[in-house]
Design a protein around this motif. Structure first.
Motif, mmCIF file in Angstrom:
data_model
loop_
_atom_site.group_PDB
_atom_site.id
_atom_site.type_symbol
_atom_site.label_atom_id
_atom_site.label_comp_id
_atom_site.label_asym_id
_atom_site.label_seq_id
_atom_site.Cartn_x
_atom_site.Cartn_y
_atom_site.Cartn_z
ATOM 1 N N LYS A 75 -3.826 2.879 -2.657
ATOM 2 C CA LYS A 75 -2.512 3.023 -2.041
ATOM 3 C C LYS A 75 -2.472 4.309 -1.232
ATOM 4 C CE LYS A 75 1.269 4.173 -4.131
ATOM 5 N NZ LYS A 75 1.587 5.424 -3.405
ATOM 6 N N GLY B 239 0.795 -1.214 0.000
ATOM 7 C CA GLY B 239 0.000 0.000 0.000
ATOM 8 C C GLY B 239 0.827 1.262 0.000
ATOM 9 N N SER B 240 2.144 1.129 0.056
ATOM 10 C CA SER B 240 3.021 2.303 0.080
ATOM 11 C C SER B 240 4.294 1.988 -0.682
ATOM 12 C CB SER B 240 3.374 2.681 1.526
ATOM 13 O OG SER B 240 4.195 1.674 2.117
ATOM 14 N N SER C 226 -0.065 -4.533 -6.682
ATOM 15 C CA SER C 226 -0.494 -3.182 -6.365
ATOM 16 C C SER C 226 -1.928 -3.025 -6.842
ATOM 17 C CB SER C 226 0.422 -2.162 -7.054
ATOM 18 O OG SER C 226 0.227 -0.866 -6.539
ATOM 19 N N GLN D 1 5.612 3.738 -7.685
ATOM 20 C CA GLN D 1 5.806 2.658 -6.720
ATOM 21 C C GLN D 1 6.430 1.429 -7.390
ATOM 22 O OE1 GLN D 1 2.423 0.225 -5.613
ATOM 23 N NE2 GLN D 1 2.870 0.542 -3.438
ATOM 24 N N GLN E 37 1.167 5.016 -8.595
ATOM 25 C CA GLN E 37 1.346 3.567 -8.644
ATOM 26 C C GLN E 37 2.510 3.194 -9.558
ATOM 27 O OE1 GLN E 37 -1.806 1.097 -10.409
ATOM 28 N NE2 GLN E 37 -1.790 -0.098 -8.507
#
Length: 340
Positions: free
Chosen positions: A209, A188-189, A205, A224, A221
């Protein structure tokens, strides 16, 4: 885009408006949909795990049943909340389900999200150690589970066993070689994505988030995913990692689609709080004619970064309609995104 599968939450309700009115319906229809998706050529059948809810909760009987009735499709979760799990029992269940399926399991795990009840993991007998958070506990359960999947012996054998033992320390059985490389982390991160990369898990993912930069969801995203891949490379793992994103995508190709989704998707991201201290961003949904969808999805940076796309399906509309939803994407949209 190399792989496209579906993701079902397995919602059920006794309402007359639902095609999935009981837990039995949700489970049996999940098996039927996986079989249908394999026949269509889809790559994966994935399921969300939620406790204390009218949804799918105990994944391994379902995964084993699907494994016994299919031959090719990947079978997975997205995700299992590890705050609730006994890693040793889970390693046995996972090994058995993986062997039944011919080593096709792709297990997505996570530290968990807000649930139906307060601290539901306490009812399962778990409590964070002093100085730990429940998230720490979930990640701790995960590291134990990963160690067990290595297949190394750790338990001192009884000198007078009921049955003969192999030499040395004993491991849990059944052991399925290769399953360790098919474990994913639902991050989530950015920080937890990097953590997953460092310990050698694939990345899932979803459409939610932490809002870390204020940018549109798909841009955050994608960043990430790039941070994850960079950390993976720096750690020096030998194999290539896999990355999935999930999206609600409906191709409107007939009157049924127009009746259900003709108003279109959620054109904008949504902002909310998953707990009092964590601001989250929720990605938009897509519903449009195939040519419009293709252009919209090509602008989604995270889909471009990932190798696997999971289509969240409206499972309460029944197996026949959801088979149609998957087939429409595979036929009219996926080829333009580079699938196959």
């Amino acid at each position: 885009m190399k792989n496209i599968g579906f993701l079902s939450f397995g919602h059920w309700t006794p309402s007359s408006q639902s095609q999935t009115r009981s837990a039995a319906d949700a489970l049996l229809q999940s098996i039927d949909l996986a079989v249908a998706a394999e026949e269509l050529g889809a790559d994966g059948a994935y399921f969300r795990v939620h406790h204390f809810a009218r949804q799918l909760a105990s994944p391994f009987p379902l995964l084993a049943a699907i494994g016994a009735k299919t031959n090719r499709i990947e079978i997975g979760t997205a995700v299992i909340d590890m705050r609730y799990e006994n890693p040793l029992y889970m390693a046995e269940d996972a090994g058995a389900a993986d062997l039944i399926s011919g080593r096709r399991l792709q297990l997505g795990l996570s530290r968990g999200s807000p649930e139906q009840v307060i601290d539901g993991w306490r009812y399962f007998g778990y409590q964070p150690a002093e100085g730990e958070t429940d998230a720490d506990m979930g990640r701790g359960h995960t590291t134990v589970f990963l160690d067990l999947l290595s297949g190394k012996g750790f338990a001192q054998p009884n000198p007078h066993p009921m049955f003969p033992n192999p030499p040395g320390l004993l491991r849990l059985e059944p052991h399925s070689a290769g399953l360790r490389d098919r474990i994913w982390w639902g991050a989530g991160s950015n920080a937890t994505a990097i953590w997953a990369a460092k310990i050698g898990m694939n990345l899932q993912s979803s459409t939610l988030k932490n809002d870390e930069t204020g940018e549109p969801f798909h841009i955050q995203q994608a960043a990430q995913i790039r941070a994850y891949r960079s950390a993976w490379k720096e750690t020096g793992h030998e194999r290539e990692p896999r990355v999935s994103v999930s999206r609600s995508i409906i191709a409107i190709v007939d009157d049924r689609d127009r009746a259900y989704f003709g108003r279109g998707g959620d054109d904008d991201d949504q902002i909310g709080f998953i707990d009092p201290n964590t601001k989250a961003i929720f990605g938009r949904g897509y519903a449009a004619e195939p040519d419009v969808l293709v252009e919209q999805l090509k602008r989604d940076e995270a889909i471009a970064e990932a190798d696997t796309l999971l289509l969240t399906v409206p499972n309460q509309l029944g197996v026949a309609y959801n088979t149609h939803v998957i087939e429409s994407i595979l036929t009219h949209v996926a080829p333009a995104l580079g699938w196959r």
